[in-house]
Design an enzyme around this catalytic site. Structure first.
Site, short mmCIF file in Angstrom:
data_model
loop_
_atom_site.label_atom_id
_atom_site.label_comp_id
_atom_site.label_asym_id
_atom_site.label_seq_id
_atom_site.Cartn_x
_atom_site.Cartn_y
_atom_site.Cartn_z
N CYS A 118 -14.32 -10.77 -9.76
CA CYS A 118 -14.46 -11.94 -8.88
C CYS A 118 -15.92 -12.13 -8.46
O CYS A 118 -16.73 -11.20 -8.53
CB CYS A 118 -13.56 -11.79 -7.65
SG CYS A 118 -14.12 -10.56 -6.45
N CYS A 174 -17.36 -9.58 -5.85
CA CYS A 174 -17.65 -8.27 -6.43
C CYS A 174 -18.89 -8.32 -7.32
O CYS A 174 -19.65 -7.35 -7.40
CB CYS A 174 -16.44 -7.75 -7.22
SG CYS A 174 -15.15 -7.03 -6.18
N CYS A 232 -8.97 -10.15 -9.37
CA CYS A 232 -10.16 -9.38 -9.72
C CYS A 232 -9.76 -7.99 -10.20
O CYS A 232 -8.93 -7.31 -9.59
CB CYS A 232 -11.07 -9.27 -8.49
SG CYS A 232 -12.54 -8.25 -8.75
N CYS A 290 -11.63 -5.34 -7.19
CA CYS A 290 -11.14 -5.29 -5.81
C CYS A 290 -9.66 -5.60 -5.69
O CYS A 290 -9.10 -5.52 -4.60
CB CYS A 290 -11.95 -6.24 -4.92
SG CYS A 290 -11.64 -8.00 -5.22
N ASP A 306 5.02 26.66 42.01
CA ASP A 306 6.43 26.92 41.71
C ASP A 306 7.30 25.84 42.32
O ASP A 306 6.87 25.09 43.21
CB ASP A 306 6.83 28.30 42.25
CG ASP A 306 6.19 29.44 41.48
OD1 ASP A 306 5.79 29.20 40.31
OD2 ASP A 306 6.06 30.54 42.04
#
EC number: 5.4.99.25
Length: 560
Positions: A21, A24, A112, A115, A347
């Protein structure tokens, strides 16, 4: 201005032709400024195609003994995988045919191959709106947020394959491309999505925010991309208790750094194959980091444990200090759960008087976090009105760091007690006066029988700093003690069958037992000058509402 130059043209042509793509492509060309990534995907693709237009009849393909053009075109149209084979062998180039159209069987695929669609539809406004709708519906209160994403680990494998491809082609031009020269996928994704999220929700993105929005992606179609790495680098993939799969991103990256390039190219297609579908979103989650509420409590009941008293699944008493306080906090903060802690414990039959025992409650994943000081006062009053067994004071929001002060130096702290003591022999006032003169008495306490089931067997040396006796009648007197923290007062009185030496019984040469015990919390540990200086220092909490006190709170927790 289009971010690529003529120098990038060949790499861009190569990547686009193999199914990568535009965003990228920018990453592999080292485009490290944000603006180009933020353009709509369709606009990016159009601009990239214009940039890559070549003169008519210009051929870039270079293969050994290329076949006639007509045959070559036919082979490409039929979708043969010759390009993949050439790439794996480290020879040849991918082509742009005549008019600049993409000559690859991947050219008609939208997803793509690097990616897997992350930088395509998952960066667009439509997807971001869906994320923001989920955030708004979650019911969390926030003034900023941190946005985190989790990508499938096979993306690292695909990026490695694309890097080797580009590196090989650039090497033919005497150029180099290091792994660090590529813009990281997560970085590019944040450049695009952060402004969109911030605009849609109207709050800034802040890496230090306690409110986190996380998106988890998966891609079942390519899940086996990583499997060959386990065969070649088995040491990198070790099962972990909290991980569903050994193929974590860290493990995959470790294997990729270890594997030889020639071994990788034999096992994985380079360029990577184009998938049929984009990633899927496994979950969109919202979570808020824990907030901490601290204060002091007084306990007035002799039939109330500090924490729920449950033995073998059976509740012994209906309530506890912890529950009487935390139930209200859980409801108001809309938290999922809580963790209670305190400076020491008493306690079930011991009262806590004086200034009260410091406590802190961690509220896990609260949906409401912003309060005015008046609202906190009203919450404190609500707790106090709900029961006559406890009272709370100094309730406030604090930081995580402040909680640490509550546990600091517990063994060195001094504790005050008031004990009503019975003796088997009749006594007079003069028989107990000698106790007032005893100072810094060292005693040895073997782990008491009553706590031996939950404490290791040991002999602990403790110090009784001072005692003050008040005569009551022939068989009773009240003893006020200042002791080292961690001293077992009941055992110091009756001796625990000789396990605590010396004890009140042995000192008085009588049989002694304790009838009532109260903790008197009233000691000042920090100098007033330091307190005054630090009162002015506060840290803003979440931008609005009450400010949790980073410096004052430790003083309250430590005994002020």
């Amino acid at each position: 201005m289009f971010p690529l130059t003529e120098e990038n043209k060949h790499v861009a042509q190569l990547l686009l032709s193999t199914g990568t793509c535009p965003r990228c492509i920018f990453r592999f060309c080292g485009v490290d400024f944000h603006a180009p990534y933020k353009l709509p995907y369709k606009d990016l693709l159009n601009e990239l195609q214009k940039f890559l237009e070549t003169e008519k009849d210009e051929l870039i393909l270079e293969v050994p003994n290329p076949p006639p053009k007509k045959i070559r075109l036919q082979e490409l149209e039929d979708g043969i995988d010759g390009i993949d084979n050439l790439s794996q062998n480290g020879e040849g180039r991918v082509s742009i045919i005549e008019d600049g159209s993409i000559a690859s069987k991947n050219s008609n695929l939208n997803v793509c191959n690097v990616c897997l669609g992350i930088l395509q539809e998952f960066c667009e406004k439509e997807f971001i709106k869906k994320v923001c709708q989920k955030v708004e519906a979650s019911g969390f209160e926030f003034t900023n947020l941190v946005f985190s994403v989790s990508f499938p680990p096979q993306l690292s494998v695909r990026e490695h394959a694309a890097w080797l491809l580009v590196k090989q082609e650039m090497g033919k031009q005497s150029l180099s491309l290091g792994r660090n020269d590529i813009v990281q996928l997560k970085e590019a994704y944040k450049w695009i999505t952060h402004p969109l999220i911030s605009e849609e929700l109207g709050v800034p993105i802040d890496g230090k925010s306690l409110f986190e929005v996380s998106v988890v992606f998966a891609h079942p179609e390519t899940v086996e991309d990583c499997h060959f790495l386990r065969v070649i680098c088995p040491d990198c993939f070790k099962p972990a208790k909290n991980k569903q799969s050994v193929f974590t991103r860290m493990a995959v990256m470790k294997a990729l750094n270890k594997i030889k390039e020639e071994d990788f190219l034999k096992q994985f297609p380079c360029p990577p194959n184009s998938p049929k579908a984009v990633c899927t979103v496994l979950e969109i989650e919202c979570a808020h980091g824990a907030v901490f509420v601290a204060g002091r409590y007084n306990k007035y009941s002799r039939n109330l444990p500090q924490t729920p008293w449950i033995i073998d699944g059976e509740r012994k008493l209906e309530s506890s200090v912890e529950e009487l306080i935390s139930d209200h906090l859980l409801a108001v903060f809309k938290a999922e759960s809580f963790n209670f802690s305190s400076s020491g414990r008493e306690d079930v039959d011991v009262r806590t008087l004086g200034n009260g025992r410091p406590f802190a409650i961690e509220l896990v994943n609260p949906h409401r976090v912003h309060f005015t000081s008046q609202e906190i006062k009203e919450l404190q009053q609500k707790i106090n009105n709900s029961s006559n067994k406890i009272q709370v004071r100094d309730l406030q929001l604090v930081t995580r760091e402040a909680i640490g002060h509550m546990k600091e130096g517990e063994e060195e702290k001094t504790k005050s007690y008031s004990a009503l003591i019975w003796t088997n022999n009749t006594i007079q006032k003069k028989d107990i006066e000698f106790l007032n003169d005893i100072k810094e008495l060292k005693i040895d306490q073997k782990t008491p029988l009553r706590v031996l089931h939950r404490r290791p067997l040991a002999v602990r040396t403790r110090i009784i700093h001072s005692m003050e006796s008040h005569y009551v009648d022939d068989h009773h007197f009240r003893l006020y003690l200042k002791t080292q923290a961690g001293t077992y007062i009941k055992e110091f009185v009756h001796g625990d069958f000789g396990r605590t030496k010396p004890n009140i019984g042995s000192l008085m040469n009588v049989t002694a037992d304790i009838l009532e015990l109260d903790v008197e919390v009233k000691h000042f540990i920090v100098e007033v000058a330091v307190c005054t200086l630090n009162l002015a220092k506060v840290m803003l909490f979440g931008g609005v509402g009450i400010k949790p006190n980073r410096y004052l709170s430790p003083l309250i927790l430590m005994g002020i």
